[in-house]
Design a protein around this motif. Structure first.
Motif, short mmCIF file in Angstrom:
data_model
loop_
_atom_site.label_atom_id
_atom_site.label_comp_id
_atom_site.label_asym_id
_atom_site.label_seq_id
_atom_site.Cartn_x
_atom_site.Cartn_y
_atom_site.Cartn_z
N THR A 109 27.86 76.89 53.66
CA THR A 109 27.92 77.22 52.15
C THR A 109 29.25 76.58 51.75
N SER A 110 29.31 76.07 50.47
CA SER A 110 30.44 75.47 49.98
C SER A 110 31.72 76.56 49.98
N GLN A 111 31.55 77.77 49.76
CA GLN A 111 32.34 78.95 49.75
C GLN A 111 32.82 79.05 51.37
N MET A 162 34.42 63.27 49.21
CA MET A 162 33.37 64.05 49.26
C MET A 162 33.78 65.52 48.68
N THR A 163 32.85 66.38 47.83
CA THR A 163 33.12 67.61 47.37
C THR A 163 32.96 68.71 48.53
N THR A 164 33.20 69.95 48.09
CA THR A 164 32.96 71.02 49.33
C THR A 164 31.34 71.38 49.34
N ARG A 165 30.62 71.09 48.24
CA ARG A 165 29.38 71.30 47.95
C ARG A 165 28.65 70.14 49.21
N GLU A 166 28.90 68.65 48.97
CA GLU A 166 28.55 67.61 49.76
C GLU A 166 28.78 68.12 51.19
N LEU A 167 29.89 68.47 51.60
CA LEU A 167 30.25 68.72 53.11
C LEU A 167 29.61 69.89 53.58
#
Length: 91
Positions: free
Chosen positions: A35-37, A23-28
């Motif tokens: 937010t992904s940040q 999983m990417t930070t964006r997906e999580l």
């Protein structure tokens, strides 16, 4: 205004589990409603994580909340249930 309870999460563990499940930070972030940040900052340990967000992160990763905490829930509950004078003495 009441403080939002925070959870002492292990950011490296979150990052490792996220990588294992692909999983990417964006997906999580999307699955945990943040937010992904924010996910990136939590993983790096530069931003606190609310207890509610910790629960959403664990659910999004498909793991138990305890698996991403720095210390077991029982230890946290014990520390917070002590009277203040004993907490200072124990610290």
């Amino acid at each position: 205004m009441p403080r939002t309870p925070t959870a002492q999460v292990n950011g490296a563990t979150i990052r490792d589990i996220r990588g294992l499940v692909g999983m990417t930070t964006r997906e999580l972030a999307q699955r945990a409603a943040t937010t992904s940040q924010h996910i990136s900052n939590v993983e790096l340990g530069t931003r606190p994580c609310s207890a509610a967000l910790a629960g959403r992160i664990a659910a999004a990763l498909g793991v138990r909340l305890e698996s991403i905490l720095r210390e077991p829930l029982a230890a946290t509950a014990e520390r917070h249930s002590r009277p203040r004078s004993r907490q200072r003495a124990a610290a």
